[in-house]
Scaffold this active site. Structure first.
Site, PDB file in Angstrom:
ATOM      1  N   ARG A 170      12.228  -6.406   4.794  1.00  0.00           N
ATOM      2  CA  ARG A 170      12.004  -4.964   4.631  1.00  0.00           C
ATOM      3  C   ARG A 170      12.877  -4.127   5.575  1.00  0.00           C
ATOM      4  O   ARG A 170      13.011  -4.452   6.749  1.00  0.00           O
ATOM      5  CB  ARG A 170      10.527  -4.650   4.902  1.00  0.00           C
ATOM      6  CG  ARG A 170      10.228  -3.155   4.924  1.00  0.00           C
ATOM      7  CD  ARG A 170       8.767  -2.859   4.793  1.00  0.00           C
ATOM      8  NE  ARG A 170       8.012  -3.024   6.018  1.00  0.00           N
ATOM      9  CZ  ARG A 170       6.723  -2.705   6.139  1.00  0.00           C
ATOM     10  NH1 ARG A 170       6.060  -2.238   5.093  1.00  0.00           N
ATOM     11  NH2 ARG A 170       6.097  -2.885   7.269  1.00  0.00           N
ATOM     12  N   ARG A 216      11.992  -2.060  10.972  1.00  0.00           N
ATOM     13  CA  ARG A 216      10.925  -1.586  11.851  1.00  0.00           C
ATOM     14  C   ARG A 216      10.736  -2.590  12.979  1.00  0.00           C
ATOM     15  O   ARG A 216      10.754  -3.795  12.744  1.00  0.00           O
ATOM     16  CB  ARG A 216       9.615  -1.467  11.053  1.00  0.00           C
ATOM     17  CG  ARG A 216       9.415  -0.100  10.451  1.00  0.00           C
ATOM     18  CD  ARG A 216       8.241  -0.049   9.522  1.00  0.00           C
ATOM     19  NE  ARG A 216       6.971  -0.493  10.097  1.00  0.00           N
ATOM     20  CZ  ARG A 216       5.803  -0.339   9.492  1.00  0.00           C
ATOM     21  NH1 ARG A 216       5.732   0.239   8.309  1.00  0.00           N
ATOM     22  NH2 ARG A 216       4.695  -0.762  10.050  1.00  0.00           N
ATOM     23  N   ARG A 275      -8.833   1.018   9.247  1.00  0.00           N
ATOM     24  CA  ARG A 275      -8.459  -0.338   9.660  1.00  0.00           C
ATOM     25  C   ARG A 275      -9.499  -1.011  10.535  1.00  0.00           C
ATOM     26  O   ARG A 275      -9.294  -2.158  10.942  1.00  0.00           O
ATOM     27  CB  ARG A 275      -7.147  -0.280  10.429  1.00  0.00           C
ATOM     28  CG  ARG A 275      -5.933  -0.394   9.523  1.00  0.00           C
ATOM     29  CD  ARG A 275      -4.747   0.036  10.312  1.00  0.00           C
ATOM     30  NE  ARG A 275      -3.587  -0.759  10.119  1.00  0.00           N
ATOM     31  CZ  ARG A 275      -2.456  -0.260   9.603  1.00  0.00           C
ATOM     32  NH1 ARG A 275      -2.416   0.954   9.166  1.00  0.00           N
ATOM     33  NH2 ARG A 275      -1.396  -1.017   9.533  1.00  0.00           N
ATOM     34  N   ARG A 287       0.195  -8.566  13.766  1.00  0.00           N
ATOM     35  CA  ARG A 287      -0.409  -7.623  12.816  1.00  0.00           C
ATOM     36  C   ARG A 287      -1.293  -8.353  11.814  1.00  0.00           C
ATOM     37  O   ARG A 287      -2.346  -7.843  11.424  1.00  0.00           O
ATOM     38  CB  ARG A 287       0.690  -6.834  12.093  1.00  0.00           C
ATOM     39  CG  ARG A 287       1.326  -5.786  12.995  1.00  0.00           C
ATOM     40  CD  ARG A 287       2.676  -5.364  12.495  1.00  0.00           C
ATOM     41  NE  ARG A 287       2.600  -4.559  11.294  1.00  0.00           N
ATOM     42  CZ  ARG A 287       3.603  -4.442  10.422  1.00  0.00           C
ATOM     43  NH1 ARG A 287       4.727  -5.110  10.590  1.00  0.00           N
ATOM     44  NH2 ARG A 287       3.468  -3.682   9.366  1.00  0.00           N
ATOM     45  N   LYS A 289       0.836  -1.212   0.000  1.00  0.00           N
ATOM     46  CA  LYS A 289       0.000   0.000   0.000  1.00  0.00           C
ATOM     47  C   LYS A 289       0.869   1.260   0.000  1.00  0.00           C
ATOM     48  O   LYS A 289       0.595   2.207  -0.725  1.00  0.00           O
ATOM     49  CB  LYS A 289      -0.920   0.036   1.233  1.00  0.00           C
ATOM     50  CG  LYS A 289      -1.860  -1.143   1.375  1.00  0.00           C
ATOM     51  CD  LYS A 289      -2.809  -0.983   2.569  1.00  0.00           C
ATOM     52  CE  LYS A 289      -2.138  -0.841   3.902  1.00  0.00           C
ATOM     53  NZ  LYS A 289      -1.385  -2.024   4.368  1.00  0.00           N
TER      54      LYS A 289
HETATM   55  P1  AMP Z   1       1.538   0.896   9.070  1.00  0.00           P
HETATM   56  O1  AMP Z   1       2.727   1.723   8.797  1.00  0.00           O
HETATM   57  O2  AMP Z   1       0.351   1.292   8.245  1.00  0.00           O
HETATM   58  O3  AMP Z   1       1.819  -0.585   9.004  1.00  0.00           O
HETATM   59  O4  AMP Z   1       1.119   1.191  10.597  1.00  0.00           O
HETATM   60  C1  AMP Z   1       2.006   0.898  11.666  1.00  0.00           C
HETATM   61  C2  AMP Z   1       1.255   0.826  12.981  1.00  0.00           C
HETATM   62  O5  AMP Z   1       0.637   2.097  13.258  1.00  0.00           O
HETATM   63  C3  AMP Z   1       0.111  -0.171  13.021  1.00  0.00           C
HETATM   64  O6  AMP Z   1       0.545  -1.499  13.302  1.00  0.00           O
HETATM   65  C4  AMP Z   1      -0.735   0.418  14.152  1.00  0.00           C
HETATM   66  O7  AMP Z   1      -0.154   0.169  15.415  1.00  0.00           O
HETATM   67  C5  AMP Z   1      -0.635   1.915  13.885  1.00  0.00           C
HETATM   68  N1  AMP Z   1      -1.683   2.367  12.936  1.00  0.00           N
HETATM   69  C6  AMP Z   1      -1.493   2.944  11.715  1.00  0.00           C
HETATM   70  N2  AMP Z   1      -2.656   3.236  11.117  1.00  0.00           N
HETATM   71  C7  AMP Z   1      -3.633   2.837  12.000  1.00  0.00           C
HETATM   72  C8  AMP Z   1      -5.059   2.831  11.971  1.00  0.00           C
HETATM   73  N3  AMP Z   1      -5.752   3.314  10.918  1.00  0.00           N
HETATM   74  N4  AMP Z   1      -5.709   2.332  13.045  1.00  0.00           N
HETATM   75  C9  AMP Z   1      -5.061   1.872  14.118  1.00  0.00           C
HETATM   76  N5  AMP Z   1      -3.725   1.800  14.217  1.00  0.00           N
HETATM   77  C10 AMP Z   1      -3.003   2.287  13.164  1.00  0.00           C
END
Ligand code: AMP
Length: 211
Positions: free
Chosen positions: A127, A156, A88, A167, A13
């Site tokens: 990654r 990360r 989400r 996740r 994404k």
């Molecule tokens: P991402 O970079 O999109 O994988 O997001 C990393 C982390 O940020 C996720 O595992 C959540 O802990 C938090 N996070 C990001 N976007 C959301 C969302 N829309 N709702 C809840 N937690 C989020």
């Protein structure tokens, strides 16, 4: 155009969102990037979100709705936005609908990234991400230099195997139902096969969006 990117972690994404944003001339909003920057800067938002993020859990819906609202109402998003990982949970989908109604703007498409779990685990374990500009790389070691900004690449914390498993479980339990919610609400769902090269996936995305 308001576009929602929906799919499990590691589906691409962020990468495709970046390229679509460049090609369509609208900003990408990624709540994960906003939260990571807040953690890095030690702001109250970052302090509140860090523990949940490190475990691979979601941060509370109210926090996300605040970020979403601010981003969509900002002048930068006047011509639209690409929402990457912003929706989400079902309450977040409902919240986005309310915000868009308030702003008088339609949701143009929900692009769904379809990809098997084995491929995700493979991608996430290879990654690294730039600690400065957050550009993701596959197969480049931590400590290497970011080609985009010269920052240092790091793994990360939530790409460690246990957090990845959490996740993926969280995605199945809380995010996958969002697809059903949009289907019932007659939302503009556009599923694409997210396997293959970056160019192949981008071409499928543009075809699905009709852009
Ligand atoms: P991402 O970079 O999109 O994988 O997001 C990393 C982390 O940020 C996720 O595992 C959540 O802990 C938090 N996070 C990001 N976007 C959301 C969302 N829309 N709702 C809840 N937690 C989020």
């Amino acid at each position: 155009m308001i576009l929602v990117l929906l799919g499990p972690p590691g589906a691409g994404k962020g990468t495709q969102g970046e390229r679509l944003a460049e090609q369509l001339g609208i900003p990408k909003v990624a709540t994960g990037d906003v939260l990571r920057a807040a953690v890095r800067d030690g702001t109250p938002l970052g302090l509140a979100a860090k523990a949940a993020m490190d475990r691979g859990d979601l941060v509370p819906d109210e926090v996300i709705l605040g970020i979403m609202k601010e981003a969509l109402a900002s002048p930068g998003a006047a011509n639209g936005a690409i929402l990457d990982g912003v929706v989400r949970t079902v309450p977040q989908a409902e919240g986005l609908q309310r915000v868009l109604e308030e702003l008088g703007r339609p949701l143009d498409a929900v692009l769904i990234f379809d990809i098997p779990d084995e491929e995700l685990v493979k991608r996430l374990s290879a990654r690294t991400v730039c600690s400065n500009c957050q550009t993701p790389y596959t197969g480049r070691e931590p400590g290497s230099t970011c080609q985009k900004c010269g920052g240092t690449l790091a793994r990360r914390k939530d790409d460690e195997p246990e957090a990845v498993r959490n996740r993926l479980r969280t995605y199945q339990e809380q995010t996958a139902p969002v697809i059903g919610w949009y289907r019932e609400a007659g939302g503009p769902l556009r599923p694409i096969d997210a396997q293959g090269t970056m160019d192949e996936v981008l071409a499928r995305a543009r075809k699905a969006l009709g852009t």
